[in-house]
Design a protein around this motif. Sequence first.
Motif, short mmCIF file in Angstrom:
data_model
loop_
_atom_site.label_atom_id
_atom_site.label_comp_id
_atom_site.label_asym_id
_atom_site.label_seq_id
_atom_site.Cartn_x
_atom_site.Cartn_y
_atom_site.Cartn_z
N VAL A 17 0.85 -1.19 0.00
CA VAL A 17 0.00 0.00 0.00
C VAL A 17 0.88 1.24 0.00
O VAL A 17 1.86 1.32 0.76
CB VAL A 17 -0.92 0.03 1.23
N GLN A 18 0.53 2.18 -0.85
CA GLN A 18 1.27 3.44 -0.90
C GLN A 18 0.32 4.61 -1.09
O GLN A 18 -0.64 4.53 -1.87
CB GLN A 18 2.26 3.43 -2.06
N LEU A 19 0.61 5.68 -0.37
CA LEU A 19 0.00 6.97 -0.60
C LEU A 19 1.14 7.96 -0.80
O LEU A 19 1.98 8.10 0.09
CB LEU A 19 -0.86 7.40 0.59
N VAL A 20 1.17 8.60 -1.94
CA VAL A 20 2.28 9.49 -2.26
C VAL A 20 1.72 10.88 -2.53
O VAL A 20 1.01 11.10 -3.53
CB VAL A 20 3.08 8.99 -3.47
N GLU A 21 2.06 11.81 -1.65
CA GLU A 21 1.61 13.19 -1.82
C GLU A 21 2.60 13.97 -2.69
O GLU A 21 3.80 13.68 -2.71
CB GLU A 21 1.51 13.91 -0.46
N SER A 22 2.07 14.96 -3.36
CA SER A 22 2.90 15.88 -4.14
C SER A 22 2.17 17.20 -4.25
O SER A 22 0.98 17.31 -3.94
CB SER A 22 3.18 15.30 -5.53
N PHE A 55 -4.54 -0.82 -2.74
CA PHE A 55 -5.83 -1.11 -2.12
C PHE A 55 -6.93 -0.61 -3.04
O PHE A 55 -6.67 0.10 -4.01
CB PHE A 55 -5.94 -0.47 -0.73
N THR A 56 -8.17 -0.98 -2.74
CA THR A 56 -9.30 -0.59 -3.59
C THR A 56 -9.70 0.83 -3.26
O THR A 56 -10.55 1.09 -2.40
CB THR A 56 -10.49 -1.56 -3.39
N PHE A 57 -9.08 1.76 -3.96
CA PHE A 57 -9.20 3.19 -3.68
C PHE A 57 -10.65 3.65 -3.59
O PHE A 57 -11.02 4.40 -2.70
CB PHE A 57 -8.48 3.97 -4.78
N SER A 58 -11.48 3.17 -4.50
CA SER A 58 -12.85 3.67 -4.58
C SER A 58 -13.70 3.30 -3.35
O SER A 58 -14.76 3.89 -3.15
CB SER A 58 -13.53 3.15 -5.85
N ASN A 59 -13.22 2.36 -2.56
CA ASN A 59 -13.98 1.94 -1.37
C ASN A 59 -13.60 2.71 -0.11
O ASN A 59 -14.22 2.52 0.93
CB ASN A 59 -13.75 0.45 -1.10
N TYR A 60 -12.57 3.53 -0.20
CA TYR A 60 -12.00 4.15 0.99
C TYR A 60 -12.31 5.64 1.08
O TYR A 60 -12.31 6.36 0.07
CB TYR A 60 -10.49 3.96 1.02
N LYS A 118 -6.32 4.29 8.01
CA LYS A 118 -5.56 3.05 8.03
C LYS A 118 -4.20 3.21 7.37
O LYS A 118 -3.22 2.61 7.81
CB LYS A 118 -6.36 1.96 7.31
N TYR A 119 -4.14 4.00 6.32
CA TYR A 119 -2.92 4.20 5.59
C TYR A 119 -2.57 5.69 5.57
O TYR A 119 -3.45 6.53 5.50
CB TYR A 119 -3.07 3.70 4.14
N CYS A 125 -2.61 13.19 -4.08
CA CYS A 125 -2.29 11.99 -3.32
C CYS A 125 -2.56 10.79 -4.22
O CYS A 125 -3.73 10.46 -4.47
CB CYS A 125 -3.13 11.91 -2.06
N ALA A 126 -1.51 10.17 -4.70
CA ALA A 126 -1.63 9.01 -5.57
C ALA A 126 -1.62 7.74 -4.73
O ALA A 126 -0.68 7.53 -3.95
CB ALA A 126 -0.49 8.99 -6.58
N ALA A 127 -2.65 6.93 -4.89
CA ALA A 127 -2.81 5.74 -4.06
C ALA A 127 -2.60 4.47 -4.87
O ALA A 127 -2.90 4.42 -6.07
CB ALA A 127 -4.20 5.73 -3.43
N SER A 128 -2.09 3.46 -4.21
CA SER A 128 -1.93 2.15 -4.84
C SER A 128 -1.93 1.07 -3.77
O SER A 128 -1.66 1.34 -2.60
CB SER A 128 -0.63 2.09 -5.64
#
Length: 122
Positions: A1-6, A26-31, A110-111, A21-24
């Motif tokens: 799991v990654q969350l990367v801010e820029s 996990f199922t982004f649309s559910n969070y 969670k992340y 915030c680029a996410a990877s």
Amino acid sequence: VQLVESGGGLVQPGGSLRLSCAASGFTFSNYVMSWYRQAPGKGRELVAAITSGSGISAGEMTNYADSVKGRFSISRDNAKNTAYLQINSLEPEDTAVYYCASGLVVTAPKYWGQGTQVTVSS
């Protein structure tokens, strides 16, 4: 799991920034996606959150801290797995490290991302 801010940086008072915030992983649309900030010597503060818009809820809902209402705008693009924070009319008091977070509910992130520095100064 990654969350990367820029998107952070140095900006003059009254200026604007758009944080991403680029996410990877996990199922982004559910969070729920949230933005927090931590100013020097202060605790971490929730500034904005946006629900997933999935399930039985009627679309996405947003929530903002009183201190940023009318100046900050949170959004998300589920197709790009990315959340955004548009920050307008920046004030020196907005200087902080801004963190992206995700969770199934706003109150239990969670992340976390690593943070991006926003400095407002003339």
